[in-house]
Design an enzyme around this catalytic site. Structure first.
Site, PDB file in Angstrom:
ATOM      1  N   TRP A 210       0.813  -1.220   0.000  1.00  0.00           N
ATOM      2  CA  TRP A 210       0.000   0.000   0.000  1.00  0.00           C
ATOM      3  C   TRP A 210       0.842   1.263   0.000  1.00  0.00           C
ATOM      4  O   TRP A 210       0.438   2.284  -0.573  1.00  0.00           O
ATOM      5  CB  TRP A 210      -1.019  -0.034   1.149  1.00  0.00           C
ATOM      6  CG  TRP A 210      -2.047  -1.096   0.887  1.00  0.00           C
ATOM      7  CD1 TRP A 210      -2.177  -2.296   1.518  1.00  0.00           C
ATOM      8  CD2 TRP A 210      -3.058  -1.081  -0.143  1.00  0.00           C
ATOM      9  NE1 TRP A 210      -3.209  -3.023   0.953  1.00  0.00           N
ATOM     10  CE2 TRP A 210      -3.759  -2.308  -0.064  1.00  0.00           C
ATOM     11  CE3 TRP A 210      -3.422  -0.166  -1.126  1.00  0.00           C
ATOM     12  CZ2 TRP A 210      -4.815  -2.628  -0.929  1.00  0.00           C
ATOM     13  CZ3 TRP A 210      -4.464  -0.467  -1.987  1.00  0.00           C
ATOM     14  CH2 TRP A 210      -5.149  -1.694  -1.885  1.00  0.00           C
TER      15      TRP A 210
ATOM     16  N   ASP B 232      -1.621   6.749   6.569  1.00  0.00           N
ATOM     17  CA  ASP B 232      -2.732   5.887   6.158  1.00  0.00           C
ATOM     18  C   ASP B 232      -2.995   4.898   7.286  1.00  0.00           C
ATOM     19  O   ASP B 232      -2.208   3.982   7.523  1.00  0.00           O
ATOM     20  CB  ASP B 232      -2.329   5.159   4.869  1.00  0.00           C
ATOM     21  CG  ASP B 232      -3.379   4.163   4.403  1.00  0.00           C
ATOM     22  OD1 ASP B 232      -4.403   3.970   5.097  1.00  0.00           O
ATOM     23  OD2 ASP B 232      -3.162   3.561   3.325  1.00  0.00           O
TER      24      ASP B 232
ATOM     25  N   LYS C 106     -12.587  -1.633   7.398  1.00  0.00           N
ATOM     26  CA  LYS C 106     -11.896  -2.548   8.295  1.00  0.00           C
ATOM     27  C   LYS C 106     -12.388  -2.322   9.737  1.00  0.00           C
ATOM     28  O   LYS C 106     -13.082  -3.155  10.282  1.00  0.00           O
ATOM     29  CB  LYS C 106     -10.378  -2.347   8.197  1.00  0.00           C
ATOM     30  CG  LYS C 106      -9.796  -2.912   6.901  1.00  0.00           C
ATOM     31  CD  LYS C 106      -9.559  -1.867   5.872  1.00  0.00           C
ATOM     32  CE  LYS C 106      -8.588  -2.222   4.775  1.00  0.00           C
ATOM     33  NZ  LYS C 106      -8.763  -3.448   4.037  1.00  0.00           N
TER      34      LYS C 106
END
Lengths: 372, 372
Positions: A114, A184, A208
């Protein structure tokens, strides 16, 4: 609760143990409340999904959600909280479009899949300095801060607080002086206490630990608003979103509502200190099982292992299919690893219970004994 | 069904008549199904909101939704169907970012509030020619095509097929030769049959006739993919979305699922020809009531009136509050007009039943008799 080891159809009331990396498990209490009011919220005659976002009923829901999130994370008053769309991936563009001036430079830390996505997108908008990377060891550790090479005139420093695919997590906050710190937190926000005041901007896709997919939460210092580039779409300008209470246009109302229910649920669990203790126990049980086994392997350095996403391999990958099939029979779902890595992955988000982890480690132990 | 004229709390099972402009009413059958499987979809042990978007269960839901939408609108094979985020407002930027070359020009038709929003956003990306406008008469009509002044080298022609605030609707498709035709169908998609083959691109925020907010559907001719500008965020590049089946990142899964249930519901109603007949009756009943009254006024030219959004004023606006209060007592909700216009607005989307319209016109008639 599922205890049978025989294959069976799951009845309409049985709930599986859900280890999905996202969209991930939601608390059963939250789903029950959402179900009970799905046709009529609080006697107002309509579903939350049918309410005008400008009406008093939804405004109350939206404001309560923000208040509860601010409570949970002790978000300082000089930070705005935005409820947006597009997930973390849209933030990969939105951050530089808002914070990186034309011709400017930003520092990024590369710790996995990511991070790389964020870096590739940011490169379209300016000079990106990779201040540190663990690429060369296959992302098995997080580079210590002493080895970071930050640039002198960086618009911000960006890092990925949890690598959902590689299974790494920062359990510390980098020290970057006066440079804005951007992170993030898609997979680990709300999993333990966090000093938000250290950050210029935090973003997180909801699917999530916050709620369903289709929602992203951004927490941004208000003095950083109003710097968007000319080419930045109005919908991606943080200042516009903040100035309209995240309602410049119609927000994802039902997702926002579910997120609010989850914030309430988290407070009822005792908040982030309490949930962190549960999360600590969950991950320890699973990593201990992996490390004690001769069949399962996780190669991330112990201090950098993610509490939320535990990737592991079977030393003999010919057993993968049997492992997954046996898990499914026991209602242990979504254990297959990401396409990019193969192997297995168990995500242990807040809504994944200790009982789920117990069921998983019991199965892993049994499988190793029988097939390992 | 609500028949009492006395003020009362709405019980937890009573459903109001919902005239919200969006998020708008959803079919009760759809909400019932969503409720019944909210904790466990089809015996798979998890909610749709908790499923990995890459798993077989959600893929089946997503593909079925696209198939049903293609059936309903007879979408040609050379058009891609995208399930995106950001609503219509994000499309205002996404369309020029994908279809308007640097230095290029596009034609826009100005028919009201949402046209103006689209035009303002597009102007950030190129030269915009207002080929026709009804601004000067306060948006009371749609300019006839004979009076449009299209430019010679336009990248596309954009119009707003339904003005949700001003209450106008095109019941015809403009003829623009080989220039790509682009239209915002946010409020009237699926309200009647449409010849999609005439369009280069159609977009629609979902929260009127498609489903909940947080989802936007884009139908785009495949030969127009791959033209995005350098500064276009990856998440806003139609080619990327199309190449990944709208799953470049995690899509808004629950909203996509609800949209799929609504497509099924529409097919069960007999499809768009059948729903159009119902919609024709609904709007006629309401406009007839308005036109026959001495109290209610709608000033849009009859041939250009929207079937979906019916704005009207009370000739004495001191009665507005009493009108709205009396409506609420009868479970007639969200009739207050948009902030930009004041007055009233009744939105008559597909999920608003004929019974709801009957209840509304009965109340309007009664109110005029007693207070008008």
């Amino acid at each position: 609760m599922i205890s049978s080891t025989e294959e069976h159809d799951m009845g309409s009331n049985e709930r599986a143990f859900n280890f999905s990396a996202g969209p991930g498990a939601l608390p059963e209490e939250v789903l029950r409340q959402a179900r009970d009011e799905l046709l009529n919220r609080g006697g107002c005659g309509v579903s939350v999904a049918e309410m005008s976002h400008r009406g008093e009923h939804f405004i109350a829901i939206a404001e309560q959600a923000e208040r509860d999130l601010r409570d949970l994370l002790a978000i300082p008053a000089d930070h705005a909280v935005l409820f947006l769309q597009g997930g973390g991936s849209q933030q990969f563009a939105q951050v530089p479009l808002n914070l990186l001036p034309e011709g400017g430079c930003a520092d990024y830390i590369d710790t996995g899949f990511w991070s790389v996505r964020a870096i590739e997108e940011a490169r379209r908008y300016g000079r990106i300095n990779i201040a540190a990377s663990s690429h060369d060891d296959g992302y098995r550790h997080i580079p210590r801060q002493a080895r970071w090479r930050l640039s002198a005139s960086s618009a911000y420093v960006h890092y990925t607080a949890n690598e959902t695919i590689d299974g790494l997590e920062f359990d510390w906050i980098p020290e970057v002086g006066d440079t804005p710190l951007v992170a993030d937190f898609s997979a680990n926000i709300l999993s333990r206490p966090l000093d938000v005041s250290r950050f210029a901007l935090i973003y997180a896709g909801a699917q999530k630990n916050i709620g369903p997919s289709g929602l992203a939460v951004v927490i941004v210092r208000k003095d950083l608003l109003g710097r968007a580039r000319r080419c930045c779409p109005t919908m991606l300008d943080y200042r516009i979103a903040a100035g309209h209470g995240s309602m410049y246009n119609t927000p994802p109302t039902f997702a926002w509502y579910l997120a609010g229910l989850i914030f309430r649920w988290l407070k009822a669990q005792g908040g982030l200190t309490a949930i962190a203790e549960i999360n600590r126990r969950k991950q320890k049980r699973l990593y201990d099982t992996i490390d004690a086994s001769g069949l399962y392997v996780n190669r991330v350095e112990a201090k950098d292992r993610s509490w939320m996403n535990v990737p592991f391999r079977l030393v003999d990958d010919r057993l993968d299919e049997a492992f997954l099939a046996g898990a499914e029979v026991r209602g242990l779902l979504y254990l297959k690893g990401h396409r990019a890595t193969g192997g297995m992955r168990a995500s242990l988000y807040n809504a994944v219970s200790e009982a789920a982890v117990d069921a998983l480690v019991a199965y892993m132990t049994e499988f190793e004994r029988e097939r390992g």
